[in-house]
Design a protein around this motif. Structure first.
Motif, PDB file in Angstrom:
ATOM      1  N   TYR A   1       8.515  31.061  66.327  1.00 18.86           N
ATOM      2  CA  TYR A   1       9.079  30.746  67.636  1.00 18.86           C
ATOM      3  C   TYR A   1       9.505  29.278  67.614  1.00 18.86           C
ATOM      4  O   TYR A   1       9.088  28.505  66.743  1.00 18.86           O
ATOM      5  CB  TYR A   1       8.049  30.957  68.739  1.00 18.86           C
ATOM      6  CG  TYR A   1       7.942  32.393  69.221  1.00 18.86           C
ATOM      7  CD1 TYR A   1       8.038  32.695  70.572  1.00 18.86           C
ATOM      8  CD2 TYR A   1       7.747  33.439  68.323  1.00 18.86           C
ATOM      9  CE1 TYR A   1       7.940  34.007  71.026  1.00 18.86           C
ATOM     10  CE2 TYR A   1       7.645  34.747  68.761  1.00 18.86           C
ATOM     11  CZ  TYR A   1       7.746  35.022  70.114  1.00 18.86           C
ATOM     12  OH  TYR A   1       7.655  36.317  70.566  1.00 18.86           O
ATOM     13  N   CYS A   2      10.328  28.915  68.561  1.00 17.37           N
ATOM     14  CA  CYS A   2      10.730  27.515  68.658  1.00 17.37           C
ATOM     15  C   CYS A   2      10.843  27.119  70.125  1.00 17.37           C
ATOM     16  O   CYS A   2      11.146  27.951  70.988  1.00 17.37           O
ATOM     17  CB  CYS A   2      12.039  27.256  67.916  1.00 17.37           C
ATOM     18  SG  CYS A   2      13.454  28.170  68.556  1.00 17.37           S
ATOM     19  N   GLN A   3      10.575  25.847  70.380  1.00 17.40           N
ATOM     20  CA  GLN A   3      10.699  25.314  71.736  1.00 17.40           C
ATOM     21  C   GLN A   3      11.648  24.117  71.693  1.00 17.40           C
ATOM     22  O   GLN A   3      11.444  23.188  70.902  1.00 17.40           O
ATOM     23  CB  GLN A   3       9.335  24.893  72.286  1.00 17.40           C
ATOM     24  CG  GLN A   3       9.399  24.474  73.755  1.00 17.40           C
ATOM     25  CD  GLN A   3       8.015  24.202  74.331  1.00 17.40           C
ATOM     26  OE1 GLN A   3       7.114  23.784  73.619  1.00 17.40           O
ATOM     27  NE2 GLN A   3       7.851  24.440  75.632  1.00 17.40           N
ATOM     28  N   PRO A   4      12.687  24.135  72.517  1.00 12.82           N
ATOM     29  CA  PRO A   4      13.695  23.065  72.481  1.00 12.82           C
ATOM     30  C   PRO A   4      13.120  21.703  72.860  1.00 12.82           C
ATOM     31  O   PRO A   4      12.177  21.593  73.651  1.00 12.82           O
ATOM     32  CB  PRO A   4      14.729  23.523  73.501  1.00 12.82           C
ATOM     33  CG  PRO A   4      14.523  24.999  73.621  1.00 12.82           C
ATOM     34  CD  PRO A   4      13.065  25.215  73.436  1.00 12.82           C
ATOM     35  N   ILE A   5      13.707  20.670  72.272  1.00 11.76           N
ATOM     36  CA  ILE A   5      13.398  19.282  72.604  1.00 11.76           C
ATOM     37  C   ILE A   5      14.677  18.677  73.185  1.00 11.76           C
ATOM     38  O   ILE A   5      15.745  18.729  72.560  1.00 11.76           O
ATOM     39  CB  ILE A   5      12.938  18.507  71.360  1.00 11.76           C
ATOM     40  CG1 ILE A   5      11.653  19.147  70.795  1.00 11.76           C
ATOM     41  CG2 ILE A   5      12.703  17.040  71.688  1.00 11.76           C
ATOM     42  CD1 ILE A   5      11.198  18.554  69.477  1.00 11.76           C
ATOM     43  N   ILE A   6      14.565  18.108  74.388  1.00 14.70           N
ATOM     44  CA  ILE A   6      15.734  17.677  75.160  1.00 14.70           C
ATOM     45  C   ILE A   6      15.814  16.153  75.200  1.00 14.70           C
ATOM     46  O   ILE A   6      14.808  15.466  75.428  1.00 14.70           O
ATOM     47  CB  ILE A   6      15.657  18.226  76.601  1.00 14.70           C
ATOM     48  CG1 ILE A   6      15.443  19.746  76.581  1.00 14.70           C
ATOM     49  CG2 ILE A   6      16.897  17.852  77.388  1.00 14.70           C
ATOM     50  CD1 ILE A   6      16.537  20.519  75.872  1.00 14.70           C
ATOM     51  N   ASN A   7      17.030  15.640  74.963  1.00  9.27           N
ATOM     52  CA  ASN A   7      17.270  14.209  75.097  1.00  9.27           C
ATOM     53  C   ASN A   7      17.212  13.848  76.578  1.00  9.27           C
ATOM     54  O   ASN A   7      17.894  14.451  77.404  1.00  9.27           O
ATOM     55  CB  ASN A   7      18.638  13.849  74.515  1.00  9.27           C
ATOM     56  CG  ASN A   7      18.882  12.357  74.505  1.00  9.27           C
ATOM     57  OD1 ASN A   7      18.965  11.726  75.558  1.00  9.27           O
ATOM     58  ND2 ASN A   7      19.023  11.796  73.318  1.00  9.27           N
ATOM     59  N   SER A   8      16.401  12.859  76.917  1.00  4.08           N
ATOM     60  CA  SER A   8      16.197  12.539  78.335  1.00  4.08           C
ATOM     61  C   SER A   8      17.400  11.833  78.959  1.00  4.08           C
ATOM     62  O   SER A   8      17.542  11.827  80.186  1.00  4.08           O
ATOM     63  CB  SER A   8      14.948  11.662  78.498  1.00  4.08           C
ATOM     64  OG  SER A   8      15.117  10.425  77.818  1.00  4.08           O
TER      65      SER A   8
END
Length: 530
Positions: free
Chosen positions: A285-292
């Motif tokens: 599985y993967c969880q996105p990492i978002i640029n703030s």
């Protein structure tokens, strides 16, 4: 380390052998303890038999002591006057054969034969010399040499006056020296060098005894001792072995069963994980990492999910610690790297996009992680970067500078996961020279609710910014947390506010929908529905 069927069979034989060995050891130990305890009890019983026999003989002699007599005899009287009194005393004491009176070194009167004229020094020299007050000898006034026990009570210090108490010990010995098998097969009365054994109407010397006694108990009041003959306590204890076997066998069987089951706990926990890896039961599985700043998805953290052969989901909080405990965490990580490398097409080929993988500290032993990246990751010619996350709760101090340097040369990013929750964080920053610090979700959750943890969060943010390290905040779930972290210029955000972990093959669909939803919108207003 995966378990083959051959390995499982060998391990099963090992468990059986270990259980049998422990069972046999327990059986021998239990029997040894029981026999030792039994020997101690038997030895105490034998000592008690000897002591009890001594006490019976002392009670036999006690009435003849001066304290036991009602009126002392007047030795100046003639035998015709003394004899009736002596006969009355014999009748009163019951166990006596006769009493004789000694006056001025001569036996002058006997309750049995009347007047006497015998020299004490000739008849009983040991008494006149004062060497003893008790003698075992054959009777001189009977046709048969009946064993008698003579007790001398002098009335003057020069041993020339007193009384002789004669016991028919040959008859009395039938109950005084009665054997008590199995503790005492024979009991012997010892007076000086003369001995009397139960059932034998003859006195023998110590040299003629068949063998040394097991033990001897000496009287504290009179000059005699009692010896016990028979089997040793240890031999008697071994004779009781059959009676101890059932309980000992039961205990050994229980021990063997417990060892077999406990030794199987390792394989019972490790094998399903190994089986799951070999049968591809683990899903990535993967969880996105978002640029703030701009809301772009700049990377993903890959996670493992396990649906076992029973179609049951097993929590990572369960199987990850078990994999670490049973030496399977490296195999699990290799499986993850290989699966991600095989699915690189699902990730966008945009500059700066990275895939994050959690790695245990033991994977760095003997350059294993470096070799695995060369064999599993680099041959796939990835267009995305790889970031290795090391949790601060593992033993990061084992990492070596040479490994860190080689990883950096290969373009691998390093991140410290759960920063602030372990120990010696600052020393790790120097050792690892990481690219990213990940703020643990516990600190993120405290925003707006826990002033102390919020202060710690601010400290971590300030530290990372002064060291020019990138920051990723985990566990972002609310708009308030997003605003707080953006205001403090945290670089990236990760959490349910944007997306839950999803199967790796679903990520392209989610990314397309997310990019459409964020066009011309403030990133903090975006909350993904996946």
């Amino acid at each position: 380390m995966l378990f083959s069927q051959t390995g499982l069979a060998k391990y099963r034989y090992y468990r059986i052998a270990l259980a049998c060995a422990m069972g046999i050891m327990t059986l021998l130990l239990t029997l040894g303890i029981r026999i030792y305890e039994q020997a101690q009890v038997i030895a105490e019983d034998q000592q008690h038999v000897a002591l009890h026999t001594v006490q019976k003989l002392e009670k036999l002699l006690e009435p003849a002591s001066p304290a036991g007599k009602a009126v002392p005899l007047d030795l100046t009287l003639g035998c015709n006057v003394l004899q009736p009194t002596l006969q009355q005393n014999v009748a009163r004491m019951q166990t006596l054969r006769s009493i004789s009176v000694v006056s001025d070194g001569k036996l002058i009167c006997s309750s049995l034969v009347g007047p006497l004229d015998l020299s004490l020094s000739d008849t009983l020299p040991s008494f006149s010399q004062g060497t003893t007050q008790l003698e075992l000898r054959a009777s001189k006034w009977s046709r048969v040499d009946t064993p008698t026990l003579i007790l001398w009570h002098p009335s003057t210090p020069d041993n020339r006056n007193g009384e002789l108490f004669v016991y028919n010990i040959g008859i009395l010995s039938n109950f005084l020296l009665e054997p008590q098998p199995p503790y005492a097969n024979h009991i012997v009365l010892n007076v000086g060098k003369q001995n009397l054994e139960y059932g034998k109407n003859a006195i023998i010397s110590s040299n003629n005894l068949p063998h040394p006694p097991l033990l001897s108990e000496k009287s504290q009041k009179y000059d005699f001792s009692v010896s016990i003959f028979g089997e040793k306590a240890s031999e008697l204890a071994w004779n009781e072995l059959p009676s101890h076997l059932p309980l000992s066998v039961l205990i050994s069987l229980l021990t063997a069963t417990a060892v077999y089951l406990l030794s199987g706990s390792r394989i019972s926990l490790a094998y399903p994980i190994s089986h799951g890896i070999s049968h591809r039961e683990f899903k990535v599985y993967c969880q996105p990492i978002i640029n703030s700043d701009d809301g772009r998805c700049i990377g993903v953290e890959t996670l493992m999910r396990w649906k076992n052969r029973r179609q049951e989901w097993v929590s990572p909080d369960v199987f990850i610690p078990l994999a670490e405990q049973h030496g399977l965490i490296i195999s699990l990580t290799r499986y993850l790297i290989k699966t991600v490398a095989d699915n690189l097409a699902v990730f966008p080929a945009t500059p700066g996009f990275y895939v994050s993988i959690n790695v245990a500290a033991q994977h760095f032993n003997n350059m294993e992680i470096v070799d695995d990246i060369r064999k599993l990751w680099l041959p796939a010619q990835p267009s995305v970067s790889l970031m290795l996350e090391l949790t601060e709760r593992t033993r990061l101090q084992e990492l070596r500078a040479a490994e860190i340097s080689q990883l950096k040369e290969m373009g691998i990013l390093l991140a410290i996961d759960d920063f602030g929750t372990g120990h010696s964080s600052l020393s790790y920053l120097k050792t690892l020279n990481p690219d990213v610090l990940k703020i643990d979700q516990a600190f993120t959750a405290s925003i707006g609710t826990d002033a102390i943890n919020a202060t710690v969060t601010d400290t971590i943010i300030t530290l990372a910014q002064r060291l020019n390290l990138k920051l990723i905040a985990e566990g972002v779930e609310t708009r308030e947390q997003v605003d707080y972290l953006r205001k403090r210029k945290v670089d990236s955000l990760q959490g349910y506010y944007f997306a839950r972990p999803m199967p790796i093959e679903v990520f392209p669909v989610w990314l397309e929908r997310y990019q459409k939803s964020t066009q011309n919108r403030d990133p903090q207003d975006v909350q993904a529905s996946v």
